[in-house]
Design a protein around this motif. Structure first.
Motif, PDB file in Angstrom:
ATOM      1  N   GLN A 365       0.844  -1.196   0.000  1.00 15.83           N
ATOM      2  CA  GLN A 365       0.000   0.000   0.000  1.00 15.83           C
ATOM      3  C   GLN A 365       0.878   1.243   0.000  1.00 15.83           C
ATOM      4  OE1 GLN A 365      -2.725  -1.552  -0.994  1.00 15.83           O
ATOM      5  NE2 GLN A 365      -3.742   0.217  -0.074  1.00 15.83           N
ATOM      6  N   PRO A 366       0.330   2.383  -0.499  1.00 15.85           N
ATOM      7  CA  PRO A 366       1.079   3.641  -0.419  1.00 15.85           C
ATOM      8  C   PRO A 366       1.411   3.965   1.042  1.00 15.85           C
ATOM      9  CG  PRO A 366      -0.882   3.899  -1.785  1.00 15.85           C
ATOM     10  CD  PRO A 366      -0.979   2.553  -1.142  1.00 15.85           C
ATOM     11  N   TRP A 367       2.541   4.650   1.245  1.00 13.12           N
ATOM     12  CA  TRP A 367       3.042   4.853   2.602  1.00 13.12           C
ATOM     13  C   TRP A 367       2.342   5.957   3.389  1.00 13.12           C
ATOM     14  CZ3 TRP A 367       5.629   9.403   4.193  1.00 13.12           C
ATOM     15  CH2 TRP A 367       6.070   9.370   5.528  1.00 13.12           C
ATOM     16  N   LEU A 368       2.171   7.132   2.773  1.00 11.25           N
ATOM     17  CA  LEU A 368       1.854   8.344   3.532  1.00 11.25           C
ATOM     18  C   LEU A 368       0.619   8.212   4.411  1.00 11.25           C
ATOM     19  CD1 LEU A 368       2.383  11.304   4.212  1.00 11.25           C
ATOM     20  CD2 LEU A 368       1.101  11.934   2.159  1.00 11.25           C
ATOM     21  N   GLU A 369      -0.490   7.798   3.853  1.00  9.60           N
ATOM     22  CA  GLU A 369      -1.727   7.774   4.637  1.00  9.60           C
ATOM     23  C   GLU A 369      -1.729   6.636   5.659  1.00  9.60           C
ATOM     24  OE1 GLU A 369      -5.057  10.111   2.089  1.00  9.60           O
ATOM     25  OE2 GLU A 369      -4.217   8.366   1.089  1.00  9.60           O
ATOM     26  N   GLN A 370      -0.953   5.579   5.381  1.00 13.37           N
ATOM     27  CA  GLN A 370      -0.773   4.544   6.411  1.00 13.37           C
ATOM     28  C   GLN A 370      -0.092   5.155   7.632  1.00 13.37           C
ATOM     29  OE1 GLN A 370       0.531   0.358   5.588  1.00 13.37           O
ATOM     30  NE2 GLN A 370       1.087   1.211   3.603  1.00 13.37           N
ATOM     31  N   ALA A 371       0.971   5.918   7.386  1.00 16.10           N
ATOM     32  CA  ALA A 371       1.739   6.505   8.490  1.00 16.10           C
ATOM     33  C   ALA A 371       0.877   7.485   9.280  1.00 16.10           C
ATOM     34  CB  ALA A 371       2.978   7.203   7.941  1.00 16.10           C
ATOM     35  N   ALA A 372       0.103   8.324   8.551  1.00 18.69           N
ATOM     36  CA  ALA A 372      -0.751   9.312   9.222  1.00 18.69           C
ATOM     37  C   ALA A 372      -1.805   8.609  10.073  1.00 18.69           C
ATOM     38  CB  ALA A 372      -1.417  10.212   8.186  1.00 18.69           C
ATOM     39  N   LEU A 373      -2.404   7.546   9.535  1.00 22.20           N
ATOM     40  CA  LEU A 373      -3.450   6.835  10.268  1.00 22.20           C
ATOM     41  C   LEU A 373      -2.874   6.183  11.529  1.00 22.20           C
ATOM     42  CD1 LEU A 373      -6.287   5.828  10.623  1.00 22.20           C
ATOM     43  CD2 LEU A 373      -5.819   4.014   8.959  1.00 22.20           C
ATOM     44  N   ALA A 374      -1.653   5.651  11.417  1.00 14.80           N
ATOM     45  CA  ALA A 374      -1.016   5.041  12.590  1.00 14.80           C
ATOM     46  C   ALA A 374      -0.919   6.057  13.719  1.00 14.80           C
ATOM     47  CB  ALA A 374       0.365   4.519  12.223  1.00 14.80           C
ATOM     48  N   ALA A 375      -0.446   7.263  13.390  1.00 18.12           N
ATOM     49  CA  ALA A 375      -0.313   8.304  14.414  1.00 18.12           C
ATOM     50  C   ALA A 375      -1.690   8.696  14.949  1.00 18.12           C
ATOM     51  CB  ALA A 375       0.393   9.521  13.832  1.00 18.12           C
ATOM     52  N   PHE A 376      -2.662   8.800  14.037  1.00 17.50           N
ATOM     53  CA  PHE A 376      -4.025   9.193  14.428  1.00 17.50           C
ATOM     54  C   PHE A 376      -4.584   8.203  15.459  1.00 17.50           C
ATOM     55  CE2 PHE A 376      -8.654   9.876  13.065  1.00 17.50           C
ATOM     56  CZ  PHE A 376      -8.735  11.117  13.686  1.00 17.50           C
ATOM     57  N   ILE A 377      -4.340   6.913  15.247  1.00 12.49           N
ATOM     58  CA  ILE A 377      -4.839   5.903  16.189  1.00 12.49           C
ATOM     59  C   ILE A 377      -4.034   5.951  17.483  1.00 12.49           C
ATOM     60  CG2 ILE A 377      -5.170   3.438  16.601  1.00 12.49           C
ATOM     61  CD1 ILE A 377      -5.535   3.111  13.573  1.00 12.49           C
ATOM     62  N   HIS A 378      -2.701   5.904  17.368  1.00 16.37           N
ATOM     63  CA  HIS A 378      -1.843   5.843  18.566  1.00 16.37           C
ATOM     64  C   HIS A 378      -2.078   7.033  19.484  1.00 16.37           C
ATOM     65  CE1 HIS A 378       0.410   2.272  17.996  1.00 16.37           C
ATOM     66  NE2 HIS A 378       0.948   2.632  16.847  1.00 16.37           N
ATOM     67  N   GLU A 379      -2.382   8.195  18.900  1.00 16.50           N
ATOM     68  CA  GLU A 379      -2.498   9.412  19.706  1.00 16.50           C
ATOM     69  C   GLU A 379      -3.928   9.643  20.181  1.00 16.50           C
ATOM     70  OE1 GLU A 379      -0.618  12.412  17.260  1.00 16.50           O
ATOM     71  OE2 GLU A 379       1.127  11.100  17.000  1.00 16.50           O
ATOM     72  N   GLY A 380      -4.809   8.662  19.925  1.00 17.75           N
ATOM     73  CA  GLY A 380      -6.156   8.730  20.478  1.00 17.75           C
ATOM     74  C   GLY A 380      -7.165   9.470  19.621  1.00 17.75           C
TER      75      GLY A 380
ATOM     76  N   ILE B  56       8.514  12.636  19.156  1.00 16.96           N
ATOM     77  CA  ILE B  56       7.246  13.366  19.271  1.00 16.96           C
ATOM     78  C   ILE B  56       6.088  12.381  19.252  1.00 16.96           C
ATOM     79  CG2 ILE B  56       5.681  14.955  18.051  1.00 16.96           C
ATOM     80  CD1 ILE B  56       8.198  16.489  17.138  1.00 16.96           C
ATOM     81  N   GLY B  57       6.168  11.395  18.335  1.00 17.41           N
ATOM     82  CA  GLY B  57       5.104  10.392  18.249  1.00 17.41           C
ATOM     83  C   GLY B  57       4.984   9.603  19.545  1.00 17.41           C
ATOM     84  N   ALA B  58       6.132   9.212  20.111  1.00 20.46           N
ATOM     85  CA  ALA B  58       6.102   8.423  21.353  1.00 20.46           C
ATOM     86  C   ALA B  58       5.483   9.255  22.472  1.00 20.46           C
ATOM     87  CB  ALA B  58       7.518   7.987  21.733  1.00 20.46           C
ATOM     88  N   PHE B  59       5.896  10.518  22.603  1.00 22.85           N
ATOM     89  CA  PHE B  59       5.314  11.407  23.625  1.00 22.85           C
ATOM     90  C   PHE B  59       3.807  11.528  23.413  1.00 22.85           C
ATOM     91  CE2 PHE B  59       9.160  14.224  25.053  1.00 22.85           C
ATOM     92  CZ  PHE B  59       9.808  13.080  25.480  1.00 22.85           C
ATOM     93  N   ALA B  60       3.406  11.685  22.146  1.00 27.18           N
ATOM     94  CA  ALA B  60       1.977  11.876  21.848  1.00 27.18           C
ATOM     95  C   ALA B  60       1.179  10.650  22.294  1.00 27.18           C
ATOM     96  CB  ALA B  60       1.785  12.122  20.363  1.00 27.18           C
ATOM     97  N   ARG B  61       1.727   9.442  22.035  1.00 24.36           N
ATOM     98  CA  ARG B  61       1.041   8.220  22.482  1.00 24.36           C
ATOM     99  C   ARG B  61       0.832   8.249  23.985  1.00 24.36           C
ATOM    100  NH1 ARG B  61       3.338   2.556  19.999  1.00 24.36           N
ATOM    101  NH2 ARG B  61       3.991   3.405  17.987  1.00 24.36           N
ATOM    102  N   LEU B  62       1.916   8.560  24.711  1.00 20.58           N
ATOM    103  CA  LEU B  62       1.852   8.509  26.182  1.00 20.58           C
ATOM    104  C   LEU B  62       0.940   9.610  26.706  1.00 20.58           C
ATOM    105  CD1 LEU B  62       5.642   7.806  26.647  1.00 20.58           C
ATOM    106  CD2 LEU B  62       3.787   6.206  27.108  1.00 20.58           C
TER     107      LEU B  62
END
Lengths: 525, 525
Positions: A365-380, B56-62
């Motif tokens: 799959q393309p990278w960019l939106e996968q990476a953004a979604l990962a952060a979106f989930i991890h950060e709540g 930054i991502g790790a901090f954001a998760r926590l």
């Protein structure tokens, strides 16, 4: 300045191209003189009733062609000297040198392509001109978290471009697989980790991947009857033999599962299209069947993010002690189908084969939106967004149920427990789904019978009941829109009832006339 | 403050997760007290030698977990009160209740999965630890137009989110298809329009789409011998029978094409892996064969954007008077494989079937990067970028050729006319490609024999010549890097020659010793 330009959304060309071409012509014809100041993009956008981006894009094209010049901050102008444009390419004539050979070739080709005409209806409807569309499984674009999404994308693009330039892991971006593992653990009770997750281009690709791995010519595949057409077509396309298994109000009737099937495809949360939730008893029976027959189960949890009135049943996969369930999920409903991000949670022994199959299908799959979604989930952010949608869709579902109960009390409502659409059963003595569908469309309201709702029917599904089923997706419509739409549906239903009455009356009249005629034919006594 | 944290890039977890987990543990153990101030993300990133985004991502998760709190502009702190974390999901045991049944099931499954082990080598190599990697067909991430790309994405996201939320046209975003039609017209002489273009997830998906449409069990498919493994695997995977056709310095030997083939897969611009350009004479012969046998030709123009020393031959598709050529292109080489955007230019009669097939495969491509790329091309940015790359890669190719000619004059160089890699033929009396490949790898230099370079060999390709071929992709290495890498290759070659000499000498010695022994075994006279 008002430019003599017209755009037609129904034309085969994008609005941007239409605008660019007409301005280009005006300049080349000399009707827009060099150094003429162009209207501001905002004004032109308003005049033409298009988005400002469309105009900006058209201006940018013409600037690239040297026809326009931008002088910040004054504005955009026709270039001082207009270059001669390169001739635009023409499509070649199809006529070949040797008609006979070509006809022979074409004949063989037609044969090869025969199957694919069937796949027709899997296509989502495009450019429907409807005021209110109850198309199923579509989220509301008006509540997409655009600001957050934009900032996530920009953050991901900071730093190295390596991820944009290189092939990624066919299994998907590790951070996203980790996020998905946590997500399905928290929301669906599935205990797994990133090594078992594979990112796909939506559930549809997950089904292809499964078919590639498990289905060959002559392999039996058990499917729900009726079932999601996109799945049926894929399994059949790989040579599988579909074994339809009936569904009732508890979902799949597991006692009817064939032992011969290598794979059973099911939608336990919200049976597609009929909306039943597979009962716990049936879930256990289904798993027992899989263990007994040594088969796989494909659990399509396409709209699992939306449950109302209490907690959902845990996913089939969460009860899967023998690791025989392949779980398919997607972000198409909770975020948007235009992202094309779905996922599978795989049995251990399928992980490597699936990874190789994905590499063969399209590398990754393309990278960019996968990476953004990962952060979106991890950060709540995702959990919060899903919560918000659940509240919103609950209100809309309640509003639709109430509006129907009040305006069309004779319509019976099912499948209200979850998902993004209701299942309506029309009364046996009234018009069928197709009549309602087509008359509603004429009044700008999209409602869908099972077939136009991407469902695959089987011989056992023939007969009246299924032709009296309507699917109403409510997620993308506001309460006000729902009220207005239901009013129009009410008018449609009343109009159809009236027609029936008239036809019935006409039927009697004709009968009477026939009687009269026969009388006159009696020989005079 | 220096945190007691270690990260291991080789571990199965992302750096971000490793950091987040260790900090989480420190907080839960009480080793980081509430209200403790965390180090600045920049410092921590330096300490751990990771990107700042990772921290930054790790901090954001926590923070999302409530373990950290950010107080702008002061900094980030451990939360006042630390919540009890939810237990993280454990992977279920695989052991089932009934071993016998499960072993039976597993046996059947293994059988079904058998084929897929073969697909193994299509995977692009990941996480190679090499100082200088001549992996083929990889662009230089250091020259990706990041600033422009970022602003294009942001511009596309202005306004409505509808495109992110809805399924797009399976054929691809109209503006991008228009841009591609103009691009292939200008650069490859292909006269077409948007209605004939279909956007794919790279060429690999285009090949799958073709196989889905045209290949069935027992259908003959003509391929180059040797050919690109990704194509061979896909056609075989759909049941096709591969008919290898030899290649020489003019490319495919068309007189050897079987009339029985429904499809011929070719790489005319830069034969993969051997680098020959198909001569005009051969192109005409190939088209004549297709017309005569009523077959299709799949033209894979995977690295057509890079031609040196004068204008390229026009694409086969541009000579295709009978509309029997399917043209496959990609932006993986000119922009980046991580975008996953390729395209096909289709014969008229394949357009609709291909559109339906794409819908069945995965509905469509993601919207955002398609839209950005369309604007990039229409506004002239892409043409400028490609021009820049062509200049850069010409210098790098010249530098590599010079460095090899000087350092390893006995290595013969081919395929320099185009593309992104050179083909090196090792002398017949020296070590073979595999020895050079493995010894070079040990010295941090990646070079690839045809098999590890994703080529599919056939029986006719057996024997010495092909095992003395090395592929050297130069696009991603600077001239300085190329110089250093060639120095190391020189050492490798010399060392191997020395070994050969030693082994040869040892061979003689052993022979002599054997002689001596046999002598002693003579019965005394």
């Amino acid at each position: 300045m008002q430019l003599p330009i017209r755009v037609d959304p129904a034309a085969g060309k994008s609005l941007q191209s239409q605008i660019a071409e007409q301005i280009r012509q005006l300049i080349l014809d000399g009707r827009l003189a060099p150094r003429t100041r162009m209207p501001a993009s905002r004004e032109l956008a308003q005049d033409l009733d298009v988005s400002r981006n469309t105009v900006i894009g058209a201006f940018a094209r013409l600037t690239a062609e040297g026809l326009l010049q931008t002088r910040e901050p004054i504005g955009t102008f026709v270039a001082e000297s207009v270059p001669i444009p390169a001739p635009s390419p023409q499509v070649l004539p199809h006529a070949g040198s040797d008609e006979t050979t070509r006809r022979g070739a074409r004949a063989r080709i037609r044969q090869r392509l025969q199957f694919h005409d069937e796949s027709h209806q899997v296509l989502a409807p495009h450019a429907r001109q409807l005021s209110f569309d109850f198309w199923v499984g579509r989220p509301d674009a008006r509540v997409f978290p655009m600001r957050v999404w934009q900032s996530l994308l920009v953050r991901m693009l900071r730093g190295s471009a390596v991820h944009l330039c290189e092939y990624g892991d066919p299994q998907g971006v590790l951070e996203l697989r980790e996020a998905v593992a946590v997500h399905v653990g928290a929301t669906r009770g599935i205990a797994t980790d990133a090594s078992r997750v594979l990112i796909t281009n939506g559930i549809q690709e997950g089904l292809n991947l499964l078919a590639w791995l498990l289905v060959r010519r002559g392999v039996d595949v058990a499917v729900e009857s009726p079932c999601y057409r996109g799945a049926a077509r894929v399994f059949a396309g790989h040579g599988g033999v579909l074994r339809p298994v009936p569904v009732d109000e508890e979902g799949l009737v597991c006692t009817r599962l064939p032992r011969s099937a290598a794979l059973a495809y099911v939608t336990p949360s919200h049976q597609y299209p009929l909306g039943a939730t597979l009962s716990l008893r049936r879930r256990q029976a289904l798993l027992a069947w899989a263990e007994d027959s040594g088969s796989y189960i494909a659990e399509d949890d396409y709209d699992c993010d939306f449950f109302y009135d209490g907690a959902p049943l845990p996913a089939l996969k969460s009860l899967d002690r023998n690791d025989q369930v392949i779980y398919l999920g997607t972000f198409s409903k909770s975020l948007g189908a235009g992202l094309r991000i779905g996922y599978m949670v795989l049995p251990a022994e399928l992980c490597e084969p699936a990874r190789h199959a994905k590499a063969l299908l399209n590398n990754c799959q393309p990278w960019l939106e996968q990476a953004a979604l990962a952060a979106f989930i991890h950060e709540g952010g995702f959990a919060e967004h899903a919560r918000r949608l659940r509240q919103l869709y609950t209100l809309r579902r309640n509003h639709l149920c109430a509006a129907l109960a009040h305006g069309l009390p004779e319509w019976q409502i099912d499948g209200r427990g979850g998902g993004m659409h209701l299942v309506v059963r029309l009364p046996a003595d009234g018009p069928d789904a197709q009549s309602v569908e087509s008359m509603a469309r004429a009044r700008g309201v999209g409602v869908y019978g099972v077939e136009n709702g991407n469902a695959q029917l089987f011989p056992a599904d023939a007969g009246d009941p299924l032709h009296r089923v309507l699917l109403l997706g409510y997620a993308a419509l506001t309460e006000a829109e729902i009220s207005e739409a239901v009013l129009r549906l009410r008018q449609v239903a009343r109009a159809l009832d009236a027609n029936d009455a008239v036809e019935a009356a006409q039927g009697l009249a004709v009968g009477a006339a026939a009687g009269a005629i026969s009388n006159t034919e009696k020989p005079p006594s």
